[in-house]
Each structure stands twice: as C-alpha cells, then as structure tokens.
Design an enzyme around this catalytic site. Structure first.
Site, PDB file in Angstrom:
ATOM      1  N   GLY B  14       0.826  -1.206   0.000  1.00 16.58           N
ATOM      2  CA  GLY B  14       0.000   0.000   0.000  1.00 16.58           C
ATOM      3  C   GLY B  14       0.859   1.254   0.000  1.00 16.58           C
ATOM      4  CG  HIS B 235       7.446 -20.172   8.111  1.00 16.31           C
ATOM      5  ND1 HIS B 235       8.433 -20.747   8.872  1.00 16.31           N
ATOM      6  CD2 HIS B 235       8.049 -19.194   7.384  1.00 16.31           C
ATOM      7  CE1 HIS B 235       9.590 -20.136   8.612  1.00 16.31           C
ATOM      8  NE2 HIS B 235       9.379 -19.189   7.713  1.00 16.31           N
ATOM      9  CB  SER B 249      13.250 -15.598  10.433  1.00 15.66           C
ATOM     10  OG  SER B 249      13.804 -15.427   9.166  1.00 15.66           O
ATOM     11  NE  ARG B 296       9.455 -19.498   4.078  1.00 18.82           N
ATOM     12  CZ  ARG B 296       9.248 -18.196   4.198  1.00 18.82           C
ATOM     13  NH1 ARG B 296       8.066 -17.682   3.927  1.00 18.82           N
ATOM     14  NH2 ARG B 296      10.214 -17.412   4.601  1.00 18.82           N
ATOM     15  CD  GLU B 401      -0.269 -12.673   2.906  1.00 20.34           C
ATOM     16  OE1 GLU B 401       0.402 -11.910   3.620  1.00 20.34           O
ATOM     17  OE2 GLU B 401      -0.752 -13.729   3.307  1.00 20.34           O
TER      18      GLU B 401
END
Lengths: 258, 625
Positions: B14, B235, B249, B296, B401
């Site tokens: 955005g 994830h 992470s 992943r 996304e």
C-alpha cells in the site's frame, strides 16, 4: 499454576465517560499472556460477579512486540500486552490505559501526537525519487549496528508514558522523536539535512525540556539507549544554535542551508 | 477536477503504491485499520531477495526468476515474476537510499544471506526484523508526502466495499470509522486494495490479528475474481502459542540453523547433551543439496511427517528442534537478534544455548485477488500499462499479499517483501494511466452512487447492532480457525474438505444468530468483528471448496491421495514413467483456480495460464533432493 486467572480492567466507554473497574476470571491455559486472556473475555464477556458486559476494547496487531499496538499499563508498568506472560505477573492482574494520551475507549488510546512529532522533526531521508539511482552510501558495520537499534523504535509510547515532563498541558516532544533525529542525523544522507531536524528540536517542547529523569530508557521495551540519544541531541542542538548565529547573515541571504 | 486516488492498506504494498502516486504529484487518500506504521509487514523477519550477486556466485535475475517459478511449481503467469526479479536489485538499492539499516559487510556494502529454495546468497537483511525496517522506511517517505499535503491518512478506518457504477466499474469506497462507527463513502478514479492476507481465517497463525482477509473477501463477494485460494503457505518453523503462532524466521536456517530430532525415539536427554551422531537431521539426509533450506512446503511436510506419522516429536510434543547453538552468540545477536529475543521473551529459554522447539504454522496466502498484467513479446512488463495489477473490476487494483500474482503454489522465502514493493511500484503508474485514459470519460462520481453505498452499509450495521441472538461471534471465529487448521493446512483429504464445507455453512447459519455483544458507537470492536466474521466465513468456504476441487498435489496443496509417486531415479527427468505421470498431471492441473462469488457458493473454473503460450521457462519437475 492457579486454575484461574483474575484480571481487573479499568473501563471507560469513551473519553468523557466515567471510569469503572471490572473483574474477570478466566480458566488458566498454557502459554497464557494478557492478550490470550483478553481474547478469552471476548468469548465470554461476563464479570466475576456474573454480570454480562461488553468485551473490553484494546488495540493489537502483531502480538510479537514489533508493532507497538497493544501497549497498556499492566500491574502499574507500561508495556506491550502480548509479551506480558501471565505466569510472571502477580494476580489479580490490573490493566489500565496509558494516561499520557487521549483515551478512545477502555484500553485504547490515541497516540497520533507521536506521529505528528515525527513530521515536526522531519523524520525521513529526503531521497531524490524512487528511480533507479544506484546503491546508497556505504556504511561501516558499526554505524549500521547503532542505527539498527535506534530504528527498532515502534512508536509504542512507553517512553512518553513514564516521562514526568510529558503531560496533558506540557509541550515536551518526548524521547522517541528525539532519538529518531539521532537516527536520521547518523545516516550518511540524512546528515546533509541534520540542521533542519535539529531546529525542530530547538523549538518549544524540544530537547531542552528533558528533565533528565531517565525513566524513558528503562521503560523502552526495545532497549533503545534513549538517554544517550537525548544527551547527544542536546549537544548537537547547542552546536546548531551557535552555527545558526554565526551563519545568520548567510542564512538571511539564502546562501546557507534553508 | 484533479483525479483522486484511494489506497486501502498501509503495509509495504500500500505505501509503495502511495509513494508512486504522490511522486507523480497525485493526491492520495490512504485507509488503514491501524496506524500504517503498525501494519503486518512489520512481522516479516528474514529479508528481501534480489540477485545483486556480491558473493561471486554468478547469481542473476534469470536464476532468481527460475527459483521463484520452480518454487511456485509454475502455477502463475511468468512475466510479472521476471519483472519483479529484474527490478529486485534496484528495489534493494532504493530501500538502502531510504535509510534502511541493512546489515553490512566489512567493506560497508550490503550483506546478503542464504534463504530457502535457492543455492545463492540473495537475501538482503536488517537484523531479523527486515519487514519492520522496510515498512518504517516507506512510512517515513509517506510521512514526507503527508507533510507536503499530497497524502491524507485515514487511520482507524475499515474498508467495507467498493462503490460500483452501472457499468460495474469501481468509483470509490465505503469505509467505517472504527472510533466513531461513522460510515462514509469516498469517491475515487482508481482504488488499490493492499489489504494483506487472510491468516486469521485459520485462527492462530503467524499473522497479525488484523489479517482477516475481510477486504479481499468483500471484494470477491462484490464481483472480483479470487484466484488459487487453496494455496496457503504453512511456514515450517514457528513457536506454537495460545494467542498466535510466532514465526522463527527461515533466516535461522539461512545462517546455518539445523533441524533435528533424536535418533532414538525415546531419548529423554536434554538436547544439549545428545551427541551429534545420535541426532537425526532428517532434512539434510533426504535433501543433501538444499539441506535445511528446501522450500517451505517441503520442509513443513517433512516435519509434520516426522512428528505425526513417525511419532518422533521431541519431548512428547508436536515439535522438532531448530538448533542454532553451534553459531557464536555474537553472530546470532548481530544477524538474528530480533528472533532470538522473541524466542527468549515468549518461551523463556535462551535459543543461543538451547535448541528451539518449533512446529509448522499457517503463514501466507499465495492465492488472492486475480490481477492482470501486460507484457511485450519478450515477456518484459509494459511500463505504465493500466492493466498491471488490475483486477477484473475496472478501476479496482490489488497489490501485495492480497493479489495472487507472484508466488504460484508456494512462495519462496524473502520474496514476499519484494513482491509487495514491486506490485506497489507498478500499481501506482497503472492507476494513473487508468484514471487518465479511461476514467475521465465517466466524469465526477454521482452523489447518488456514493449515497447508495453509504445507505447500504449504514443499514447493514444497523442490523448488526440489533443482533441479539445466542451465539458469541468470537466463539464462532475460534471454531472456524480450529476447523481450518485441522483440515486445510499441510495434508488435505477430500472427505475432510467435504465435511468442512458443510461445517462452515453451519457456522454461517449460526452467524445469523449472533449476538453483537456491544451496541456502543465508540470503538465497537465487536460490531466490526461481526461484519468481518461473515467475510471470513465466505473466504473459509472458498479456500475449502477450491482445495476440494483441485485433485492433485502441487506446492503447498498436498493431497496424499493424489500425489505423484517418488521417481525411481535421483533426477526425475531420467525416469520416463514418472515424467509421463508428471506431464499428464500438468496437462490437467497446471491451471489457475478462478473463483467467482455466487449466493449458492463459489463458482470455480480452472483456466489455462496465458503466458505458457510463450513461456520464459518451460515447466520442469520441481525436485530438491
């Protein structure tokens, strides 16, 4: 582990509405934090004396202490509700909103003035556009490491909440914005416009209003060295005042930095 | 009259869209349910990809393109991916110029680290809170435009729907002021939705509480096409929690972290005392080339298999070890400080000295609103084309996304920050072209159109305030999340999905018997949640229906009943039988899942990828062993 969690919440339906305390008891659950208890209350908004009430309003987003949203005062200490683990809190747990910001409702406050402060100190690197202009300036890893810590400020408001100089009738800009000036003035490009930001800190409510209570650095959840930031910016604004005085003719003639 | 632009959402996509519009001198209104600096982009940790090739590895945007397409198992249009990968180095340089404190080499240059699904050091990073640092940089630039009067922020405002004219074009939005509960309609020549993903449909995920997907869902209800809804990334490494699952992470493995369980299933020893030769490094054993850095979907599947099918979870829990204890603590602090702190703070154990216990968690939606693109014969994106990032609704754009466009069946780690920024960079100019070339013919937005939008939503909220049934909406929301977690994550079965669709429809019936819990007109979070919950239920149904219909396994969408067998040779291209099965599968299923809303449930078709007529890279088997 006790089988119940007892939480007392200071509630107000709006900024001018009277305050009331409501107590809730929710079943203990593993890894409970203040947020998971508030969520449990949403699913069953009934006080411990059996009275139906509205779910308390509170701000939240990331729940991992990087967005700053869920800041409130928990057992007398301002902090993020997400990282307030229940098994490390004395019960009954009391929740109150921060008092240095206008209340919206219950635990939610308006921290807009912190964002306004970032405008006042021109908290940005004035780039020449988003076009493909190649890499930025080189930086020593040591400088990056200092700047990274300063840059983790999530504008949560803890430092303002604990500052005796910040109040409803005072103008003090607070530690967060002062430390941001240090961040931008440390940056190789930001340095070129350091004067403008420092002047923002020299106006009413600027860095000289700091009373050196040093509560801010202690309250900062990110361990940002706010007192050193303030000290460094106090020195820099003093130098700036001299510089502005010596260069007053050049500035008036438009030759100096605008 | 000057054109007006609206951007909904203040995350990376955005804000980048806002910057591109403001930089062109345009006036932009940006709407966000939280102050934009608190958007979910702050949660991204590991870094941002760009083939800058500073490590003498011969990296190149073409290789980045190939890694991205392969990781997504080719289920996406190719030119936008090429555009993104070619723009990546300059995007990283731009962020560097904006002052992002990226980690440095001793020479003062940007440092890059390894990430999953690639063999190159391609990921620029700022400690382990790169998303936060990138968002702050864009937030600062937007604040600069705000102080110049080009940008107006509407923070604590929630998007309700777009305003549609008689021809079906988007002419503005209706939004709710969450503080006063006032509803207003705002005109615009072009609107961009940059509202992020739908993680909260799964209850607990790595997402922020604000990621309800409600704006995207509502746009879908209002006629926007939703694509590849069934592709939800899980994830591999997160800390399970009661309020959310916190991400650990991929960069932990990029910096050398290793996944393991004890070789002896009943080994009860403290993990620190278990010698190396008594640890089972199951990813390294099965994937000697990519080791712990397989994509992943692959890593999550292996972990779930080891824990659930083999019963090998550590200490009797649903968890495996993620071990960084062999890395010097000072290095961990410098490169992974943010996540070391998160683990320490939320688990109470120091991961520098004790292996972390982690388990997969819902993380990201590859699917989202369908968006168009325009490329030339060489597959280069056409600059400023009004078709870039355009949804099927004229005047409505999507970026970040919330769009489906850059990740196919599985997103490559550290490509999300990149795709958000790239999509914003091309959405802004596309909106300007649209407003100049298409919208002016329409003239000012009629007051009656705006009034109708406002009236519709005021009526709907009046009904919500009057809901006094027996169902607590937050309880329905929790049950929806638990159901979705159980049947629509790492492993899916048609029987579960069929039942699940039925259960979601029951929840929709229960929604009608909801109690609003609060009739106040100040920050009434329950009323806004009741509205969001309906949209989330629609999205849940959509995810399940699309998942049910796709009878194959591809990327994150894994159905054991429809999976290709393991090839007989190490290199699958050497196994003709397997290659034939792979070809047949692609012929049937290498198609976009295109969903259109109807009151009876989603209308889903599978449509071929137009860029496969002239592909940048012909689909090839996705194999990481």
């Amino acid at each position: 582990m006790a089988d119940q969690i007892v939480m007392r919440i200071e509630r107000r339906d709006g900024p001018d509405a009277p305050a009331r305390w409501e107590e809730f008891k929710v079943p203990s659950h593993p890894n409970a934090n203040v947020i998971s208890v508030l969520m449990e209350i949403q699913r069953n908004p009934v006080t411990s004396d059996g009275k139906r009430t509205t779910p308390p309003a509170w701000d939240a987003a990331c729940l991992e202490e990087v967005c700053g949203s869920c800041t409130m005062v928990i057992n007398g200490r301002v902090r993020q509700a997400c990282s307030a683990l229940i098994n490390r809190l004395e019960q009954p747990i009391t929740l109150t909103p921060m008092k240095k910001f206008p209340l919206i409702r219950d635990l939610a406050v308006d921290r807009g003035k912190m964002f306004e402060a970032l405008k006042r100190v021109r908290g940005w690197i004035p780039i020449d556009g988003t076009y493909d202009l190649g890499p930025g300036p080189r930086q020593a890893p040591e400088d990056q490491e200092i700047n990274y810590v300063l840059s983790t400020c999530m504008t949560c408001g803890c430092c303002l909440e604990v500052c005796p100089q910040v109040g409803k009738d005072t103008a003090f800009i607070g530690a967060a914005a002062i430390s941001q000036v240090r961040l931008f003035n440390n940056h190789p490009t930001g340095k070129m416009h350091a004067d403008e930001r420092l002047r923002g800190l020299m106006e009413t409510g600027g860095v000289n209003d700091c009373g050196k209570a040093a509560n801010c650095a202690e309250a900062c959840p990110k361990g940002i060295p706010l007192t050193s930031s303030i000290a460094e910016m106090a020195r820099a604004t003093t130098r700036q005042a001299f510089k502005d005085w010596f260069l007053r003719d050049e500035r008036a003639a438009g030759a100096g930095p605008a | 009259m000057a054109e007006r632009y609206i951007v909904v959402g203040g995350g990376l996509a955005g804000l980048m869209t806002v910057i591109k519009l403001a930089e062109a001198g345009k006036h932009v209104d940006v709407f966000s349910i939280v102050p934009v600096k608190r958007s979910h982009s702050v949660c991204a940790q590991g870094g941002i990809n760009g083939a800058v090739n500073t490590k003498g590895e011969g990296d190149h945007p073409d290789i980045h393109t190939r890694d991205t397409l392969r990781s997504g198992d080719f289920l996406l249009e190719q030119p936008p991916v090429k555009g993104m990968c070619y723009a990546a180095p300059q995007i990283i340089y731009l962020l560097d110029r904006m002052g992002v404190p990226f980690n440095r080499t001793s020479e003062g240059l940007l440092d890059f680290r390894r990430f999953g699904g690639t063999l190159h050091h391609r990921t620029a990073f700022s400690g382990a809170s790169t998303g936060q640092q990138l968002l702050y940089a864009l937030d600062e630039q937007v604040r600069r435009y705000e102080s110049e009067g080009l940008v107006r922020k509407f923070e604590y405002w929630e998007y309700l729907s777009f305003v549609k004219d008689a021809e079906g074009a988007c002419r503005g939005i209706v939004a709710l002021d969450l503080r006063t509960m006032q509803i207003e309609a705002f005109p615009a020549d072009a609107v961009c939705l940059a509202t992020g993903g739908p993680g909260i449909v799964y209850g607990r995920s790595t997402n922020s509480t604000i990621n309800t997907g409600t704006a995207a869902s509502r746009a879908y209800i209002d006629g926007a096409i939703y694509t590849n809804a069934e592709f939800i990334q899980v994830h591999p490494t997160a800390i399970p929690g009661e309020d959310k699952h916190r991400l650990m992470s991929e960069s932990a493995r990029g910096e050398g972290g290793r996944i393991w369980v004890p070789k002896n299933k009943d080994d009860k020893r403290d993990p620190r005392t278990i010698p190396e030769n008594e640890r089972w490094f199951f990813l390294e054993e099965k994937y000697p080339k990519y080791r712990n850095l397989v994509p992943r979907d692959v890593a999550s599947r292996e972990i779930v298999y080891v824990v659930r099918n083999l019963g090998r979870g550590v200490e009797g829990q649903e968890a495996v070890y993620l071990d960084v204890t062999h890395i010097p603590a000072a290095t961990l602090d410098r490169k992974l400080g943010g996540i070391m702190e998160i683990y320490e703070k939320f688990v109470g154990v120091d991961p520098r000295h004790t292996p972390m216990k982690i388990f997969p968690a819902v993380h990201y939606s590859m699917g989202g609103l369908w968006v168009d693109y325009e490329a030339d014969a060489r597959n280069d994106m056409v600059p400023g084309s009004p078709r870039q990032q355009a949804t099927n609704i004229p005047g409505l754009y999507a970026a970040g996304e919330v769009d489906y466009g850059y990740h196919g069946a599985n997103r490559l780690g550290a490509n999300s920050l990149l795709s958000c920024i790239y999509a914003g960079m091309i959405a802004g100019p596309a909106m300007i072209s649209y407003a100049k070339n298409v919208a002016p013919k329409k003239g000012d937005v009629p007051k009656t159109l705006l009034g109708q939008g406002k009236t519709y939503w005021s009526d709907r909220f009046d009904k919500i305030y009057k809901m006094d049934g027996t169902e607590n909406p937050f309880v329905i929301g929790r049950e929806m999340g638990e159901l979705m977690q159980k049947i629509s994550t790492v492993v899916k079965f048609n029987k579960d999905l069929d039942e699940g669709v039925g259960k979601i429809r029951e929840m929709k019936e229960r929604w009608k018997r909801s109690n609003v819990l609060d009739t106040g007109r100040t920050l009434n979070q329950s009323a806004s949640y009741v509205n969001q919950l309906w949209n989330m239920l629609e999205l849940a149904e959509l995810i399940l229906v699309c998942g049910r219909l796709r009878d194959e396994s591809r990327g994150s969408h894994y159905k054991p009943d429809f999976a290709l067998p393991e090839p007989k040779t190490k290199d699958p291209t050497q196994d003709p039988q397997w290659m034939e099965a792979w070809r047949v599968r692609n012929e049937k299923w290498l198609k976009l899942t295109m969903a259109r809303f109807s009151a009876d449930g989603p209308k889903v078709t599978f449509e071929p990828l137009k860029s496969l007529a002239n592909p940048i890279l012909k689909p090839e088997p996705r194999w990481y062993a």
